[in-house]
Every structure is written in structure tokens, then in C-alpha cells.
Design a protein around this motif. Structure first.
Motif, PDB file in Angstrom:
ATOM      1  N   THR A 193     -13.634  -4.277  12.779  1.00 33.90           N
ATOM      2  CA  THR A 193     -12.600  -4.677  13.741  1.00 33.90           C
ATOM      3  C   THR A 193     -12.632  -3.766  14.969  1.00 33.90           C
ATOM      4  O   THR A 193     -11.621  -3.222  15.395  1.00 33.90           O
ATOM      5  CB  THR A 193     -11.204  -4.649  13.088  1.00 33.90           C
ATOM      6  OG1 THR A 193     -11.244  -5.163  11.766  1.00 33.90           O
ATOM      7  CG2 THR A 193     -10.215  -5.505  13.889  1.00 33.90           C
ATOM      8  N   LEU A 194     -13.807  -3.616  15.520  1.00 32.59           N
ATOM      9  CA  LEU A 194     -13.977  -2.713  16.653  1.00 32.59           C
ATOM     10  C   LEU A 194     -13.254  -3.234  17.888  1.00 32.59           C
ATOM     11  O   LEU A 194     -13.163  -4.454  18.115  1.00 32.59           O
ATOM     12  CB  LEU A 194     -15.462  -2.504  16.944  1.00 32.59           C
ATOM     13  CG  LEU A 194     -16.158  -1.543  15.970  1.00 32.59           C
ATOM     14  CD1 LEU A 194     -17.662  -1.729  16.014  1.00 32.59           C
ATOM     15  CD2 LEU A 194     -15.781  -0.115  16.281  1.00 32.59           C
ATOM     16  N   LYS A 195     -12.759  -2.294  18.680  1.00 35.79           N
ATOM     17  CA  LYS A 195     -12.030  -2.596  19.900  1.00 35.79           C
ATOM     18  C   LYS A 195     -12.767  -1.974  21.083  1.00 35.79           C
ATOM     19  O   LYS A 195     -13.499  -0.995  20.913  1.00 35.79           O
ATOM     20  CB  LYS A 195     -10.620  -2.014  19.825  1.00 35.79           C
ATOM     21  CG  LYS A 195      -9.813  -2.431  18.612  1.00 35.79           C
ATOM     22  CD  LYS A 195      -8.494  -1.692  18.572  1.00 35.79           C
ATOM     23  CE  LYS A 195      -7.693  -2.067  17.340  1.00 35.79           C
ATOM     24  NZ  LYS A 195      -6.396  -1.334  17.282  1.00 35.79           N
ATOM     25  N   PRO A 196     -12.557  -2.495  22.283  1.00 30.35           N
ATOM     26  CA  PRO A 196     -13.191  -1.883  23.462  1.00 30.35           C
ATOM     27  C   PRO A 196     -12.877  -0.397  23.599  1.00 30.35           C
ATOM     28  O   PRO A 196     -13.726   0.371  24.055  1.00 30.35           O
ATOM     29  CB  PRO A 196     -12.624  -2.704  24.628  1.00 30.35           C
ATOM     30  CG  PRO A 196     -12.351  -4.044  24.030  1.00 30.35           C
ATOM     31  CD  PRO A 196     -11.876  -3.761  22.627  1.00 30.35           C
ATOM     32  N   GLU A 197     -11.687   0.015  23.192  1.00 29.18           N
ATOM     33  CA  GLU A 197     -11.323   1.426  23.298  1.00 29.18           C
ATOM     34  C   GLU A 197     -12.065   2.307  22.290  1.00 29.18           C
ATOM     35  O   GLU A 197     -11.944   3.532  22.340  1.00 29.18           O
ATOM     36  CB  GLU A 197      -9.809   1.622  23.146  1.00 29.18           C
ATOM     37  CG  GLU A 197      -9.198   0.950  21.947  1.00 29.18           C
ATOM     38  CD  GLU A 197      -8.605  -0.413  22.278  1.00 29.18           C
ATOM     39  OE1 GLU A 197      -9.268  -1.190  23.014  1.00 29.18           O
ATOM     40  OE2 GLU A 197      -7.496  -0.710  21.780  1.00 29.18           O
ATOM     41  N   ASP A 198     -12.821   1.710  21.387  1.00 27.00           N
ATOM     42  CA  ASP A 198     -13.669   2.495  20.483  1.00 27.00           C
ATOM     43  C   ASP A 198     -14.995   2.881  21.145  1.00 27.00           C
ATOM     44  O   ASP A 198     -15.791   3.627  20.561  1.00 27.00           O
ATOM     45  CB  ASP A 198     -13.967   1.712  19.206  1.00 27.00           C
ATOM     46  CG  ASP A 198     -12.733   1.482  18.350  1.00 27.00           C
ATOM     47  OD1 ASP A 198     -12.565   0.358  17.847  1.00 27.00           O
ATOM     48  OD2 ASP A 198     -11.933   2.430  18.208  1.00 27.00           O
ATOM     49  N   THR A 199     -15.229   2.382  22.342  1.00 27.36           N
ATOM     50  CA  THR A 199     -16.451   2.721  23.067  1.00 27.36           C
ATOM     51  C   THR A 199     -16.511   4.224  23.335  1.00 27.36           C
ATOM     52  O   THR A 199     -15.589   4.805  23.912  1.00 27.36           O
ATOM     53  CB  THR A 199     -16.519   1.954  24.394  1.00 27.36           C
ATOM     54  OG1 THR A 199     -16.622   0.553  24.110  1.00 27.36           O
ATOM     55  CG2 THR A 199     -17.716   2.392  25.220  1.00 27.36           C
ATOM     56  N   ALA A 200     -17.603   4.833  22.884  1.00 31.47           N
ATOM     57  CA  ALA A 200     -17.755   6.283  23.019  1.00 31.47           C
ATOM     58  C   ALA A 200     -19.119   6.684  22.457  1.00 31.47           C
ATOM     59  O   ALA A 200     -19.803   5.880  21.820  1.00 31.47           O
ATOM     60  CB  ALA A 200     -16.653   7.018  22.252  1.00 31.47           C
ATOM     61  N   VAL A 201     -19.464   7.928  22.691  1.00 31.35           N
ATOM     62  CA  VAL A 201     -20.589   8.531  21.981  1.00 31.35           C
ATOM     63  C   VAL A 201     -20.025   9.141  20.699  1.00 31.35           C
ATOM     64  O   VAL A 201     -19.059   9.918  20.754  1.00 31.35           O
ATOM     65  CB  VAL A 201     -21.302   9.602  22.816  1.00 31.35           C
ATOM     66  CG1 VAL A 201     -22.423  10.258  21.998  1.00 31.35           C
ATOM     67  CG2 VAL A 201     -21.851   8.996  24.097  1.00 31.35           C
ATOM     68  N   TYR A 202     -20.607   8.793  19.572  1.00 36.18           N
ATOM     69  CA  TYR A 202     -20.141   9.271  18.284  1.00 36.18           C
ATOM     70  C   TYR A 202     -21.076  10.386  17.790  1.00 36.18           C
ATOM     71  O   TYR A 202     -22.302  10.217  17.759  1.00 36.18           O
ATOM     72  CB  TYR A 202     -20.107   8.121  17.280  1.00 36.18           C
ATOM     73  CG  TYR A 202     -18.921   7.212  17.481  1.00 36.18           C
ATOM     74  CD1 TYR A 202     -18.835   6.384  18.608  1.00 36.18           C
ATOM     75  CD2 TYR A 202     -17.868   7.187  16.574  1.00 36.18           C
ATOM     76  CE1 TYR A 202     -17.734   5.573  18.826  1.00 36.18           C
ATOM     77  CE2 TYR A 202     -16.761   6.366  16.771  1.00 36.18           C
ATOM     78  CZ  TYR A 202     -16.703   5.570  17.894  1.00 36.18           C
ATOM     79  OH  TYR A 202     -15.604   4.760  18.094  1.00 36.18           O
TER      80      TYR A 202
END
Length: 125
Positions: A84-93
């Protein structure tokens, strides 16, 4: 010692990704392994951690049941299943590990943390 993260990519909102991080050079079964993330212009933030045995986990509030962390000590690898990924999960992990640390303690990095190189996760709306 090296932590090699993989599994990032581009996914649509509502989709899933599974990140992996394989450690080499030493075993981390004595301590927690986990994930942080850093979005552009923001500080690196804790995401999730799992204890050395794999029996305890700890998550940031924003995860809200969407992510599951696990580890395979035989492979010296930690995983992060993200649903259930959201646009706000965009990042370098970034994966991280610290000998003798609990899962909760890993949420506050210290100089004893080992870090991987990061893998980009991009969630489109």
C-alpha cells in the motif's frame, strides 16, 4: 563489512515492493538490523527494525501496518516488505545494523551503526 541493499524501483501508489539488504564481512545476528529513509530535503528517518533473533520488531508510526520487516540470519539478510505504498514513501531507503542493539534502540543511530548504500524507492500518484 558491507551492507548491500536492493529491491528499490518505481511503483504506482497502492503497489508493493520488497527491499533486501545482505550483509557481508561479519554476522549481525547479535544485534538489530533495520531500515531508514531519506526524502529530498529531509533528514534521514527511521522506518523499521528487527531484533537479532528476529523475534521482535519496531516500526515508525507512519508505517501504520503497511510494512513488514523480517530477517534470515542464515543469509545475513534483512527484508522490508512494503505494501500500500504512497507517494510520500518516495525516498532513498538505507539499511543499517548495529551489533548488540535491540530493535527499538536501532531507531536512534549511533556511531556504531553500519550503513548500506541506499536504494531508491519512487511511488507515483
Amino acid at each position: 563489512v558491507q551492507l548491500q541493499a536492493s529491491g528499490g524501483g518505481l511503483v504506482q501508489a497502492g503497489g508493493s515492493l520488497r527491499l533486501s539488504c545482505a550483509a557481508s564481512g561479519r554476522t549481525f545476528s547479535t544485534g538489530a538490523m533495520g531500515w531508514f529513509r531519506q526524502a529530498p530535503g529531509e533528514e534521514r528517518a527511521f522506518v523499521a527494525a528487527v531484533s537479532g533473533s528476529g523475534g521482535a520488531t519496531y516500526y515508525a508510526d507512519f508505517v501504520n501496518g503497511r510494512f513488514t520487516i523480517s530477517r534470515d540470519n542464515a543469509k545475513n539478510t534483512v527484508y522490508l516488505q512494503m505494501n500500500t505504498l504512497k507517494p510520500e514513501d518516495t525516498a532513498v531507503y538505507y539499511c543499517t545494523a548495529r551489533p548488540w542493539a535491540s530493535a527499538q534502540a536501532l531507531a536512534v543511530p549511533t556511531r556504531d551503526n553500519y550503513w548500506g548504500q541506499g536504494t531508491q524507492v519512487t511511488v507515483s500518484s
